[in-house]
Design a protein around this motif. Sequence first.
Motif, mmCIF file in Angstrom:
data_model
loop_
_atom_site.group_PDB
_atom_site.id
_atom_site.type_symbol
_atom_site.label_atom_id
_atom_site.label_comp_id
_atom_site.label_asym_id
_atom_site.label_seq_id
_atom_site.Cartn_x
_atom_site.Cartn_y
_atom_site.Cartn_z
ATOM 1 N N ALA A 263 111.596 -28.613 9.812
ATOM 2 C CA ALA A 263 113.171 -28.637 9.699
ATOM 3 C C ALA A 263 113.849 -27.640 9.997
ATOM 4 O O ALA A 263 114.917 -27.321 10.738
ATOM 5 C CB ALA A 263 113.467 -29.532 8.624
ATOM 6 N N ARG A 264 113.578 -26.545 9.036
ATOM 7 C CA ARG A 264 113.866 -25.062 9.514
ATOM 8 C C ARG A 264 114.035 -24.601 10.732
ATOM 9 O O ARG A 264 114.991 -24.036 11.320
ATOM 10 C CB ARG A 264 113.321 -24.156 8.352
ATOM 11 C CG ARG A 264 114.179 -22.834 7.846
ATOM 12 C CD ARG A 264 113.471 -22.410 6.862
ATOM 13 N NE ARG A 264 113.215 -23.481 5.539
ATOM 14 C CZ ARG A 264 112.615 -23.201 4.742
ATOM 15 N NH1 ARG A 264 111.654 -22.020 4.628
ATOM 16 N NH2 ARG A 264 112.545 -24.189 3.621
ATOM 17 N N LEU A 265 112.802 -24.603 11.258
ATOM 18 C CA LEU A 265 112.567 -24.138 12.707
ATOM 19 C C LEU A 265 113.306 -24.943 13.733
ATOM 20 O O LEU A 265 113.886 -24.463 14.495
ATOM 21 C CB LEU A 265 111.125 -24.056 13.079
ATOM 22 C CG LEU A 265 110.756 -23.599 14.447
ATOM 23 C CD1 LEU A 265 111.216 -22.154 14.617
ATOM 24 C CD2 LEU A 265 109.183 -23.554 14.757
ATOM 25 N N ARG A 266 113.310 -26.116 13.545
ATOM 26 C CA ARG A 266 114.541 -27.217 14.423
ATOM 27 C C ARG A 266 115.836 -26.281 14.269
ATOM 28 O O ARG A 266 116.641 -26.457 15.375
ATOM 29 C CB ARG A 266 114.410 -28.512 14.226
ATOM 30 C CG ARG A 266 113.217 -29.240 14.743
ATOM 31 C CD ARG A 266 113.063 -30.675 14.266
ATOM 32 N NE ARG A 266 111.920 -31.506 14.639
ATOM 33 C CZ ARG A 266 111.939 -32.220 15.758
ATOM 34 N NH1 ARG A 266 112.763 -31.868 16.784
ATOM 35 N NH2 ARG A 266 110.862 -32.520 16.228
ATOM 36 N N LEU A 267 116.441 -26.232 13.345
ATOM 37 C CA LEU A 267 117.589 -25.887 12.925
ATOM 38 C C LEU A 267 117.952 -24.423 13.500
ATOM 39 O O LEU A 267 118.826 -24.224 14.294
ATOM 40 C CB LEU A 267 117.933 -26.101 11.547
ATOM 41 C CG LEU A 267 119.546 -25.279 11.001
ATOM 42 C CD1 LEU A 267 120.574 -26.155 11.767
ATOM 43 C CD2 LEU A 267 119.589 -25.098 9.552
ATOM 44 N N TRP A 268 117.030 -23.560 13.371
ATOM 45 C CA TRP A 268 117.076 -22.207 14.082
ATOM 46 C C TRP A 268 117.239 -22.323 15.733
ATOM 47 O O TRP A 268 118.039 -21.475 16.076
ATOM 48 C CB TRP A 268 116.047 -21.506 13.618
ATOM 49 C CG TRP A 268 115.901 -20.788 12.145
ATOM 50 C CD1 TRP A 268 117.159 -20.751 11.479
ATOM 51 C CD2 TRP A 268 114.937 -20.616 11.334
ATOM 52 N NE1 TRP A 268 116.698 -20.119 10.028
ATOM 53 C CE2 TRP A 268 115.354 -20.107 10.022
ATOM 54 C CE3 TRP A 268 113.374 -20.484 11.569
ATOM 55 C CZ2 TRP A 268 114.484 -19.862 9.229
ATOM 56 C CZ3 TRP A 268 112.600 -20.205 10.688
ATOM 57 C CH2 TRP A 268 112.980 -19.919 9.258
ATOM 58 N N LEU A 269 116.314 -23.111 16.203
ATOM 59 C CA LEU A 269 116.333 -23.462 17.452
ATOM 60 C C LEU A 269 117.672 -23.917 18.224
ATOM 61 O O LEU A 269 118.262 -23.569 19.089
ATOM 62 C CB LEU A 269 115.064 -23.961 18.130
ATOM 63 C CG LEU A 269 113.826 -22.998 17.602
ATOM 64 C CD1 LEU A 269 112.656 -24.212 18.249
ATOM 65 C CD2 LEU A 269 113.619 -22.071 18.716
ATOM 66 N N LEU A 270 117.998 -25.009 17.346
ATOM 67 C CA LEU A 270 119.391 -25.470 17.878
ATOM 68 C C LEU A 270 120.394 -24.648 17.718
ATOM 69 O O LEU A 270 121.318 -24.580 18.541
ATOM 70 C CB LEU A 270 119.567 -26.811 16.728
ATOM 71 C CG LEU A 270 121.050 -27.476 17.022
ATOM 72 C CD1 LEU A 270 120.899 -28.419 18.329
ATOM 73 C CD2 LEU A 270 121.147 -28.562 15.735
ATOM 74 N N GLU A 271 120.354 -23.719 16.765
ATOM 75 C CA GLU A 271 121.576 -22.820 16.533
ATOM 76 C C GLU A 271 121.431 -21.707 17.629
ATOM 77 O O GLU A 271 122.514 -21.170 18.033
ATOM 78 C CB GLU A 271 121.535 -22.247 14.870
ATOM 79 C CG GLU A 271 121.897 -23.023 14.180
ATOM 80 C CD GLU A 271 121.738 -22.386 12.551
ATOM 81 O OE1 GLU A 271 121.010 -21.556 12.633
ATOM 82 O OE2 GLU A 271 122.411 -22.890 11.571
ATOM 83 N N ALA A 272 120.319 -21.369 17.964
ATOM 84 C CA ALA A 272 120.119 -20.474 19.031
ATOM 85 C C ALA A 272 120.360 -21.096 20.691
ATOM 86 O O ALA A 272 120.168 -20.283 21.485
ATOM 87 C CB ALA A 272 118.524 -19.923 19.093
ATOM 88 N N GLY A 273 120.514 -22.510 20.630
ATOM 89 C CA GLY A 273 120.695 -23.127 21.865
ATOM 90 C C GLY A 273 119.324 -23.001 22.804
ATOM 91 O O GLY A 273 119.342 -23.071 24.039
ATOM 92 N N THR A 274 118.252 -23.198 21.896
ATOM 93 C CA THR A 274 116.972 -23.328 22.846
ATOM 94 C C THR A 274 116.340 -24.574 22.546
ATOM 95 O O THR A 274 115.952 -25.073 21.355
ATOM 96 C CB THR A 274 116.190 -22.302 22.081
ATOM 97 O OG1 THR A 274 116.524 -20.872 22.309
ATOM 98 C CG2 THR A 274 114.693 -22.028 22.843
#
Length: 257
Positions: free
Chosen positions: A41-52
């Motif tokens: 969940a944490r990695l998904r959020l980071w990637l979402l915020e990074a537009g990746t």
Amino acid sequence: MQIIIDIGNTDAVFGLYNQTSWLYVWRTPARREETAESYEARLRLWLLEAGTPLSSVSHTVLSSVVPDLTPTMRTMLTELFGAEPVVVGPGVYPLLPLEILRPHEIGADLVANALAAYTRYRRNCVVVDFGTALTFTTVSGEGKILGVAIAPGLKTAIRSLFANTAQLPEVPIEVPTSALGLSTTHAIQSGVVLGYEGLIRSLVERIRTELNGDCIAVATGGLSGQIPSLRDVFAEVIPSLTLEGVRLIGESVRGAN
């Protein structure tokens, strides 16, 4: 894109690499009780915020010195990206351009430090890693890991005093205004922070002497910039050096397969 993960005893560091540079580096506590779903969940959020998007991640590499967390993170990466990550360990060391003595004893992070330093400098180098442990990994210009010295890290030393004494508080890692120790806080900072400055200078100098003066030093780790007076000791201060080494290990493994 690549996701590179380095799990230490204190933090898990995640890096997003785009074939030429590090786009993002994220740090989170390395908690043994956390589940694969929690880290996902944490990695998904980071990637979402990074537009990746997840589909843009083609490779993952995992390095861990916390055995309890290795299968958790491995499961998370496999399920999230649909492929097993490269896991740094003795099984992949024969594929690296390094000579590693006692491969089953040395930490994966130290091998990563050595490979990154060897690739970057191609000369004798000692990597001083300011983490939970303070480590000195020396690699030759020919790619042989010559040895490792280990001391408690800065935070570990301060927390040890706090945990094992009745009246000493846990204090921030800051350089005090005086070595005399004009308060309890400054006394601990003087003994640990200034004391470690002397430890690091002395040990780097002894390593250089054993190598006939032919050895540069480089600093890495989350606390590598906490003692500014050590800047003259190091050719460079590169907080992401370990991540870079983990990435290079992944490249070596993929290139050999």
